[in-house]
Design a protein around this motif. Structure first.
Motif, mmCIF file in Angstrom:
data_model
loop_
_atom_site.group_PDB
_atom_site.id
_atom_site.type_symbol
_atom_site.label_atom_id
_atom_site.label_comp_id
_atom_site.label_asym_id
_atom_site.label_seq_id
_atom_site.Cartn_x
_atom_site.Cartn_y
_atom_site.Cartn_z
ATOM 1 N N MET A 1 3.902 6.528 -5.108
ATOM 2 C CA MET A 1 3.805 6.431 -6.831
ATOM 3 C C MET A 1 2.637 7.254 -7.222
ATOM 4 S SD MET A 1 5.070 5.604 -9.901
ATOM 5 C CE MET A 1 5.802 4.231 -9.402
ATOM 6 N N LEU A 2 1.649 7.150 -6.382
ATOM 7 C CA LEU A 2 0.595 8.192 -6.851
ATOM 8 C C LEU A 2 0.994 9.546 -6.344
ATOM 9 C CD1 LEU A 2 -2.182 8.522 -7.933
ATOM 10 C CD2 LEU A 2 -3.198 8.054 -5.735
ATOM 11 N N LEU B 1 0.757 -1.284 0.010
ATOM 12 C CA LEU B 1 -0.118 0.118 0.055
ATOM 13 C C LEU B 1 0.876 1.282 0.000
ATOM 14 C CD1 LEU B 1 -2.721 -0.732 2.641
ATOM 15 C CD2 LEU B 1 -2.967 -1.321 0.110
ATOM 16 N N ASP B 2 1.918 1.322 0.504
ATOM 17 C CA ASP B 2 2.833 2.417 0.833
ATOM 18 C C ASP B 2 3.486 2.489 -0.709
ATOM 19 O OD1 ASP B 2 2.156 2.653 3.760
ATOM 20 O OD2 ASP B 2 4.136 1.779 4.363
ATOM 21 N N ARG B 3 3.883 1.729 -1.044
ATOM 22 C CA ARG B 3 4.455 2.001 -2.430
ATOM 23 C C ARG B 3 3.427 2.586 -3.609
ATOM 24 N NH1 ARG B 3 7.092 -2.740 -1.228
ATOM 25 N NH2 ARG B 3 5.633 -4.126 -2.320
ATOM 26 N N ASP C 1 3.113 5.440 -15.506
ATOM 27 C CA ASP C 1 2.533 4.147 -16.328
ATOM 28 C C ASP C 1 3.579 3.160 -16.035
ATOM 29 O OD1 ASP C 1 0.340 5.287 -17.447
ATOM 30 O OD2 ASP C 1 1.593 6.225 -19.340
ATOM 31 N N THR C 2 4.848 3.364 -15.871
ATOM 32 C CA THR C 2 6.080 2.421 -15.467
ATOM 33 C C THR C 2 5.567 1.463 -14.251
ATOM 34 O OG1 THR C 2 7.505 4.093 -16.239
ATOM 35 C CG2 THR C 2 8.438 2.185 -14.863
ATOM 36 N N GLY C 3 5.523 0.270 -14.382
ATOM 37 C CA GLY C 3 5.282 -0.901 -13.573
ATOM 38 C C GLY C 3 3.786 -0.766 -13.163
ATOM 39 N N PHE C 4 2.718 -0.290 -13.856
ATOM 40 C CA PHE C 4 1.579 -0.139 -13.450
ATOM 41 C C PHE C 4 0.930 -1.425 -13.208
ATOM 42 C CE2 PHE C 4 -2.918 -0.163 -14.135
ATOM 43 C CZ PHE C 4 -3.466 0.657 -13.104
ATOM 44 N N THR C 5 0.995 -2.227 -14.232
ATOM 45 C CA THR C 5 0.441 -3.661 -14.204
ATOM 46 C C THR C 5 1.232 -4.385 -13.074
ATOM 47 O OG1 THR C 5 0.073 -3.463 -16.556
ATOM 48 C CG2 THR C 5 0.095 -5.743 -15.512
#
Length: 89
Positions: free
Chosen positions: A51-52, A45-47, A64-68
């Motif tokens: 990112m957000l 959750l922290d990561r 977008d990097t690593g979203f999936t």
């Protein structure tokens, strides 16, 4: 439509996060998880929050990097929490 699918995906992500947060904040549920799992899913959750919070300070590709991968990590963490809570009823 694509907009509906994006909204649906966003709702699923929110539901997964809320499920984990409720388990972490409830003392009985957190005890069922155990601290190693609780710390691991909190880190997920922290990561996502980091990112957000930082995505809009950078180029659009940053978000977008690593979203999936992050999304899959969230769903895997949710499944782990669900299994731990079900096993310790």
């Amino acid at each position: 439509s694509i907009h509906f699918e994006m909204m649906r995906e966003g709702v699923q992500n929110c539901e997964a996060r809320i499920f984990i947060e409720e388990a972490l904040l409830d003392k009985e549920k957190r005890a069922k998880l155990g601290e190693p799992l609780a710390e691991r899913v909190q880190a997920v959750l922290d990561r996502r929050t980091w990112m957000l919070a930082h995505a809009f300070q950078h180029e659009p590709w940053f978000f977008d990097t690593g979203f999936t991968e992050r999304q899959n990590e969230l769903y895997a963490a949710t499944a782990e929490v669900a299994r731990a809570l079900a096993a310790n009823q």
